[in-house]
Design a protein around this motif. Structure first.
Motif, PDB file in Angstrom:
ATOM      1  N   LYS A  96       0.747  -1.160   0.137  1.00 47.73           N
ATOM      2  CA  LYS A  96       0.057   0.045  -0.060  1.00 47.73           C
ATOM      3  C   LYS A  96       0.850   1.259   0.083  1.00 47.73           C
ATOM      4  O   LYS A  96       0.332   2.397  -0.296  1.00 47.73           O
ATOM      5  CB  LYS A  96      -0.951   0.228   1.318  1.00 47.73           C
ATOM      6  CG  LYS A  96      -2.210  -1.061   1.279  1.00 47.73           C
ATOM      7  CD  LYS A  96      -2.635  -0.779   2.578  1.00 47.73           C
ATOM      8  CE  LYS A  96      -4.062  -0.719   2.516  1.00 47.73           C
ATOM      9  NZ  LYS A  96      -5.020  -0.490   3.717  1.00 47.73           N
TER      10      LYS A  96
ATOM     11  N   ASN B 156       3.073   4.450  -0.430  1.00 48.98           N
ATOM     12  CA  ASN B 156       3.276   5.082  -1.754  1.00 48.98           C
ATOM     13  C   ASN B 156       4.675   5.755  -1.707  1.00 48.98           C
ATOM     14  O   ASN B 156       5.347   5.857  -0.630  1.00 48.98           O
ATOM     15  CB  ASN B 156       2.218   6.251  -2.019  1.00 48.98           C
ATOM     16  CG  ASN B 156       2.345   7.670  -1.750  1.00 48.98           C
ATOM     17  OD1 ASN B 156       3.728   8.098  -1.958  1.00 48.98           O
ATOM     18  ND2 ASN B 156       1.628   8.575  -1.345  1.00 48.98           N
ATOM     19  N   ALA B 157       5.190   6.035  -2.885  1.00 53.01           N
ATOM     20  CA  ALA B 157       6.631   6.365  -3.021  1.00 53.01           C
ATOM     21  C   ALA B 157       7.246   7.305  -2.419  1.00 53.01           C
ATOM     22  O   ALA B 157       8.304   7.276  -1.471  1.00 53.01           O
ATOM     23  CB  ALA B 157       7.162   6.488  -4.684  1.00 53.01           C
ATOM     24  N   SER B 158       6.344   8.405  -1.804  1.00 51.75           N
ATOM     25  CA  SER B 158       6.715   9.390  -1.071  1.00 51.75           C
ATOM     26  C   SER B 158       6.857   9.066   0.421  1.00 51.75           C
ATOM     27  O   SER B 158       7.581   9.856   1.118  1.00 51.75           O
ATOM     28  CB  SER B 158       5.756  10.486  -1.107  1.00 51.75           C
ATOM     29  OG  SER B 158       4.446  10.139  -0.526  1.00 51.75           O
ATOM     30  N   GLN B 159       6.321   7.969   0.749  1.00 53.36           N
ATOM     31  CA  GLN B 159       6.622   7.378   2.129  1.00 53.36           C
ATOM     32  C   GLN B 159       7.986   6.514   2.148  1.00 53.36           C
ATOM     33  O   GLN B 159       8.432   6.476   3.428  1.00 53.36           O
ATOM     34  CB  GLN B 159       5.598   6.299   2.294  1.00 53.36           C
ATOM     35  CG  GLN B 159       4.010   7.025   2.392  1.00 53.36           C
ATOM     36  CD  GLN B 159       3.161   6.196   2.762  1.00 53.36           C
ATOM     37  OE1 GLN B 159       2.759   5.378   1.937  1.00 53.36           O
ATOM     38  NE2 GLN B 159       2.443   5.879   3.961  1.00 53.36           N
TER      39      GLN B 159
END
Length: 185
Positions: free
Chosen positions: A109, A111-114
Motif C-alpha cells: 500500500k 506510496n513512493a513518497s513514504q
C-alpha cells in the motif's frame, strides 16, 4: 514531492566488505538502528539475489532499537579482474500510527513518497588484500600502485608456496626420493 531521508542509521554506512577465499559462504554484518520515536519497517534488497542470503531480510524496528542483519555471500569463482557491481538497498518507511496491518500489506500500500532508501556497494577482498588496503587507507604513505604491486607479489608468493608444498607431498609419496622441506617466509 521530494524523497524522505533515510531514518535508519546503517553501520557500515557505505559498503559491505566480504573477505575471501570465496570457496565457502562468506558473511558480512549490517547493523540497522532506529533512533526515532516511531516504529520503522525495513527490507533489504540486492541487485544479485542468487548470490546472497540475507537474514533477517525484512522486519519492524521498534523506536530506539537496533538489529544486526547477516548478509551471506554464496560460494563462487572469484576473479579479481572482473568488475563487481553488486549493491544492496535498505528500504524503510514509518509504520502508520495504530496500524494493525501486516508488513507485506503495508509495503504493497505504500506510496513512493513514504519510502526511504539507502544504497551500499559490495567490496570483495582476498585475505592478502586486507593488510594492504588498510595500509593504503590508513595513510601509511603507500601509493595505490605500490599497494597493487605488493598484492600481486603476495599472490605470486602464495602460488609458489602451494607449488612447493605439492612437490614436497609428491616427493614424500615417492619412497625412492629424499624428502625436501621448503619454507617460504
Amino acid at each position: 514531492m521530494s524523497k524522505l531521508e533515510q531514518v535508519l542509521v546503517l553501520n557500515p554506512s557505505n559498503e559491505l566488505t566480504f573477505t575471501g577465499p570465496f570457496t565457502s559462504v562468506v558473511s558480512s554484518k549490517l547493523r540497522l538502528t532506529n533512533p526515532s520515536s516511531k516504529k520503522v519497517l525495513f527490507q533489504v534488497k540486492t541487485t544479485a539475489p542468487k548470490h546472497y542470503c540475507v537474514r533477517p531480510n525484512s522486519g519492524v524496528l521498534e523506536p530506539n532499537s537496533q538489529i544486526t542483519v547477516s548478509v551471506m555471500l554464496q560460494p563462487f569463482d572469484y576473479d579479481p579482474n572482473e568488475k563487481n557491481s553488486h549493491k544492496f538497498m535498505v528500504q524503510s518507511m514509518f509504520v502508520p500510527s495504530g496500524s494493525t496491518e501486516s508488513p507485506d500489506l503495508l509495503w504493497k500500500k505504500a506510496n513512493a513518497s513514504q519510502l526511504m532508501d539507502f544504497k551500499l556497494r559490495c567490496i570483495f577482498l582476498q585475505e592478502s588484500d586486507t593488510f594492504w588496503t588498510a595500509a593504503s587507507s590508513n595513510g601509511l604513505g603507500i601509493s595505490d600502485d605500490k599497494v597493487m604491486d605488493l598484492i600481486a607479489y603476495c599472490e605470486h608468493l602464495t602460488k609458489e608456496e602451494q607449488k612447493l608444498r605439492q612437490e614436497n607431498r609428491r616427493l614424500r609419496e615417492d619412497n625412492s626420493a629424499p624428502v625436501i622441506i621448503c619454507t617460504i617466509l
